[in-house]
Design an enzyme around this catalytic site. Structure first.
Site, PDB file in Angstrom:
ATOM      1  N   ASP A   1       0.845  -1.200   0.000  1.00  0.00           N
ATOM      2  CA  ASP A   1       0.000   0.000   0.000  1.00  0.00           C
ATOM      3  C   ASP A   1       0.879   1.250   0.000  1.00  0.00           C
ATOM      4  O   ASP A   1       1.899   1.280  -0.681  1.00  0.00           O
ATOM      5  CB  ASP A   1      -0.922  -0.023   1.231  1.00  0.00           C
ATOM      6  CG  ASP A   1      -2.252   0.654   0.980  1.00  0.00           C
ATOM      7  OD1 ASP A   1      -2.288   1.903   0.892  1.00  0.00           O
ATOM      8  OD2 ASP A   1      -3.271  -0.046   0.871  1.00  0.00           O
TER       9      ASP A   1
ATOM     10  N   HIS B   1      -3.382   5.705   3.869  1.00  0.00           N
ATOM     11  CA  HIS B   1      -4.189   4.560   3.456  1.00  0.00           C
ATOM     12  C   HIS B   1      -3.648   3.234   3.987  1.00  0.00           C
ATOM     13  O   HIS B   1      -4.408   2.397   4.495  1.00  0.00           O
ATOM     14  CB  HIS B   1      -4.261   4.536   1.929  1.00  0.00           C
ATOM     15  CG  HIS B   1      -5.307   3.628   1.371  1.00  0.00           C
ATOM     16  ND1 HIS B   1      -5.006   2.397   0.844  1.00  0.00           N
ATOM     17  CD2 HIS B   1      -6.652   3.777   1.242  1.00  0.00           C
ATOM     18  CE1 HIS B   1      -6.123   1.819   0.407  1.00  0.00           C
ATOM     19  NE2 HIS B   1      -7.133   2.645   0.626  1.00  0.00           N
TER      20      HIS B   1
ATOM     21  N   SER C   1     -11.620  -0.727   0.518  1.00  0.00           N
ATOM     22  CA  SER C   1     -10.253  -0.757   1.057  1.00  0.00           C
ATOM     23  C   SER C   1     -10.231  -1.182   2.512  1.00  0.00           C
ATOM     24  O   SER C   1      -9.270  -1.820   2.962  1.00  0.00           O
ATOM     25  CB  SER C   1      -9.609   0.625   0.938  1.00  0.00           C
ATOM     26  OG  SER C   1      -9.267   0.921  -0.389  1.00  0.00           O
TER      27      SER C   1
END
Length: 277
Positions: free
Chosen positions: A52, A91, A235
Site C-alpha cells: 500500500d 491509506h 479498502s
C-alpha cells in the site's frame, strides 16, 4: 538497495515411478466448527504484508511494524529497498490498523507502492506484489487495484504463483462497477463492503466474482500522526478479511488457500450449512 530476484518456481507435470508414500502431505483440517478458529486465535505466528502507501510505525492503533520496504522506479528499472520511512498518505496505516484490531498478535510488514496523494504506477504495483509473494508472506493485503489491461497477464501469473505456494492474497474490489485487477481473479480472496452495524460480521456473496463482504462503511481507521478518522470503502473491508485469514491460519497454519476460502465461507453470517442446527 536491493533489486528483487525472481527465481522461476519448480513445475511438476506428472508423477512417474512414485506412489502416495513418496509424496506425503502434512495437513490441517478446517476449524470445526469454523467459528472456533476465527474467534479462538489471535493471528500469532502469521506474517501479514500490507502492500500500500506504507505504514506509520508505532501508531497506537497499529503497534509494531516488523519490516518495511519501498518500491521505486528509476532509469535502471524498478527496485525494492528496505526503508524506515512510514506512510505517505494514510491509506496503508488505516489498513494495518484494521488488521491489528482483527488479528492482534499477527506480524505486520509493509511494502510501499503508493506515494503522495495515492500516486503510483502499474510497474511499481507489480513489483510490490511480486516482492511480497516471493518473500512468502502468509497473507498479503491488497486494498488497491489497476484497471489497465496491459498488467492483467502478469498479475494473473503472480496471483497463481501465490496461490500454489500457499500465500493468500486478499484483494479489494473496485468501489464502483469497474472491472479491475487482481481482485477479479479466482485465485485471490476478493472483498467488497457491507453496511451492517456489526463490526465483526462478514458475509459470503452468492453471486461472485466478489466473494466476501465485510465492514467498510464509516469505519474508524488509523490515520497519519497517530490520529484516526472515519472513512468508507472496500479498502477497509479487505484488511478485516485479511485479519480473519491470519486468525484462521494461526490455529491451522497448514491450510491451503482453497481450504481457507472454505473456512471463511462456512463461518459467514449468511451461510446456512444443510443439516446443521
Amino acid at each position: 538497495m536491493t533489486t528483487a530476484q525472481h527465481p522461476a518456481p519448480a513445475l511438476t507435470w506428472g508423477l512417474r515411478g512414485r506412489g502416495p508414500a513418496d509424496v506425503p502431505v502434512a495437513a490441517d483440517g478446517p476449524p470445526d466448527p469454523p467459528e472456533q478458529g476465527l474467534l479462538g486465535s489471535t493471528g500469532r505466528g502469521i506474517r501479514v504484508c500490507v502492500v500500500d502507501s506504507g505504514v506509520e510505525r508505532d501508531h497506537p492503533m497499529v503497534g509494531p511494524v516488523d519490516r518495511s520496504w519501498r518500491v521505486f522506479k528509476d532509469a535502471d528499472g524498478v527496485h525494492v529497498e528496505e526503508t524506515e520511512e512510514g506512510d505517505l498518505c494514510g491509506h496503508g496505516t488505516a489498513c494495518a490498523g484494521i488488521i491489528r484490531r482483527t488479528a492482534p498478535d499477527c506480524e505486520i510488514s509493509s511494502v510501499r507502492v503508493l506515494g503522495d496523494r495515492f500516486s503510483g504506477s502499474g510497474d511499481v504495483l507489480l513489483e510490490g506484489i511480486r516482492w511480497a509473494v516471493r518473500q512468502r508472506f502468509d497473507v498479503v493485503n491488497l486494498s488497491l487495484s489497476t484497471t489497465h489491461d496491459r498488467f492483467v497477464d502478469e498479475l494473473r501469473r503472480l496471483a497463481d504463483e501465490a496461490y500454489f505456494q500457499g500465500t493468500v492474497i486478499v484483494a479489494a474490489a473496485h468501489n464502483t462497477r469497474v472491472e479491475s485487477f487482481p481482485w477479479r481473479f479466482s485465485s485471490v480472496i476478493s472483498v467488497g463492503s457491507h453496511q451492517e452495524d456489526d463490526p465483526d460480521l462478514h458475509l459470503y456473496n452468492p453471486e461472485p466474482p466478489v466473494e466476501f463482504f465485510a465492514p467498510g462503511q464509516k469505519v474508524q481507521v488509523a490515520w497519519l500522526g497517530g490520529t484516526s478518522i472515519r472513512s468508507s470503502g472496500n479498502s477497509y473491508a479487505t484488511p478485516f478479511i485479511a485479519g480473519l485469514c491470519a486468525r484462521i491460519l494461526s490455529s491451522s497454519p497448514r491450510l491451503t488457500p482453497f481450504q481457507l476460502k472454505n473456512a471463511l465461507y462456512l463461518s459467514a453470517a449468511n451461510v446456512r450449512v444443510h443439516g446443521s442446527r
